[in-house]
Design an enzyme around this catalytic site. Structure first.
Site, PDB file in Angstrom:
ATOM      1  N   LYS A  63       0.828  -1.059   0.402  1.00 35.35           N
ATOM      2  CA  LYS A  63       0.357   0.370  -0.137  1.00 35.35           C
ATOM      3  C   LYS A  63       0.752   1.111   0.029  1.00 35.35           C
ATOM      4  CE  LYS A  63      -2.226  -1.272   3.560  1.00 35.35           C
ATOM      5  NZ  LYS A  63      -2.941  -1.527   4.592  1.00 35.35           N
ATOM      6  N   ASP A  99      -5.757  -6.629  10.624  1.00 37.56           N
ATOM      7  CA  ASP A  99      -7.140  -5.056  10.406  1.00 37.56           C
ATOM      8  C   ASP A  99      -8.661  -6.060   9.931  1.00 37.56           C
ATOM      9  OD1 ASP A  99      -6.194  -5.672   7.459  1.00 37.56           O
ATOM     10  OD2 ASP A  99      -7.009  -3.455   7.063  1.00 37.56           O
TER      11      ASP A  99
END
Ligand code: BGC
Length: 379
Positions: A63, A99
């Site tokens: 990312k 997450d």
């Protein structure tokens, strides 16, 4: 909520973890909690080798993060060191979680049938509860019960499995990304204490690059640029902004597809990008956005259907009733992603009765729940 500045994302591990420690300190001060040594759950949304509940070796950044000196090291220690360096508060880092796992746990708290967690935001990933008998990597294999598996499916395709689906735009997105995929991932040896300099072998995360919010806008920009260069759009005029990497934000994709039909939003966005579109140009741009986001929703749906149908098979059930907890900006904010994604999953996993629940702050709340359990078990 604190957003991580670019220089902390791409500088050194010390800079990044010092920033995180600063945010915790600021938060504790705002809650008047600085004097207390609290247990802390750390949600870390990157691929790690999980060696213990409070130990995870970062395998590779994704990312757009590139902070040097983190890959190959235990990120919980990096956080502990940063907290020590500040010296103005104490924290007991008891658990580190992905997450997806935190999302699943927080949704499970509300619906006990929730055994899958998924994120479609800046990145994309899913975790699920696997039969212990199928988990080869840990002791207890062959025993009953279930264990959570973080699939890190963003890296699917890194050995060439997606080549039939990738287009020229996808290759360009990958090459231009900060985590490009010229190299295949190699196991990284932990070298605690830090710091090991970059560059390290990295995972291109090819599946993630077809789906997640970090890349959708850039895919659309490349499509528009090609059409304009071929004189099929904007009368062949290409603005400087449209030629600039990263100028087409993923939120534009949502806004363009959310246009009510009068093309106002589409005009506004294209004008800000230095373009002077006709009504037909606006319609073509909308089609390009729909093409990119529909492909993302279907590819992502195919991944989830595969996992859920696999769970059904592993449990030896003809039908499976299951709940999936989902979080992430693409899933929550794009006007049509969710519906197309749900439809794909249901079409491809017809023997499963699937409920989707949207998680609210799940990645924080799930980590807190896990930490509460971990510190109770330790005491
Ligand atoms: C990371 C995953 C994470 C996902 C969603 C990916 O880039 O590798 O660990 O779960 O993003 O945040």
């Amino acid at each position: 909520m604190y957003s991580i500045p670019e220089d902390a994302m791409t500088g050194t591990a010390e800079m990044l973890f010092d920033f995180i420690a600063e945010c915790i300190s600021d938060f504790l001060a705002s809650q008047d909690l600085k004097h207390k040594k609290l247990p802390l759950g750390f949600t870390f949304s990157f691929p790690v080798r999980h060696e213990d509940i409070d130990k995870g070796i970062l395998l590779n950044w994704t990312k757009g993060f590139t902070a040097s000196g983190a890959e190959g090291n235990n990120v919980v220690d990096l956080l502990r060191d940063a907290i020590k360096r500040r010296g103005d508060f104490e924290m007991d880092v008891v658990a580190m979680v992905n997450d997806t796992v935190a999302t699943m746990v927080s949704c499970h708290y509300e619906d006990h049938r929730c055994e899958v967690g998924m994120i479609v935001g800046t990145g994309c990933n899913a975790c699920y509860m696997e039969e212990m008998s199928r988990v080869e990597l840990v002791e207890g294999e062959g025993e009953g019960g279930r264990m959570c598996v973080n699939t890190e499916w963003g890296a699917f395709g890194d050995s060439g499995e997606l080549e039939d689906f990738r287009l020229e735009y996808d290759r360009k997105v990958d090459e231009a990304s900060l985590n490009p995929g010229q190299q295949l991932p190699k196991p990284v040896k932990p070298t605690v204490p830090h710091c090991r300099p970059n560059p390290t072998p990295c995972s291109p995360h090819r599946y993630e690059k077809l789906i997640s919010g970090k890349y959708l806008g850039e895919q659309v920009r490349l499509v528009l640029l090609k059409l304009a260069n071929e004189k099929l759009l904007f009368g062949g005029e290409v603005s400087e902004q449209l030629q600039t990497r990263g100028s087409f934000d993923t939120c534009f994709v949502s806004q363009i597809e959310g246009d009510s039909g009068d093309r106002k939003q589409i005009y506004n966005i294209l004008w800000k990008l230095g373009l002077r579109p006709s009504a037909l140009d606006c319609d073509i741009v909308r089609l390009a956005c729909e093409g990119v986001s529909t492909r993302a929703a279907r590819l992502c749906g195919a991944g989830l259907a595969a996992i859920i149908d696999c769970m059904r098979e592993h449990r030896g059930q003809g039908e499976l009733e299951i709940t999936v907890g989902v979080d992430g900006s693409v899933y929550k904010l794009h006007p049509c992603f969710k519906d197309k994604f749900h439809k794909t999953v249901r079409d491809l996993a017809p023997r499963c009765d699937i409920t989707f629940i949207q998680s609210e702050e799940g990645s924080g709340r799930g980590a807190a729940l896990i930490s509460a359990v971990a510190s109770k078990m330790a005491s």
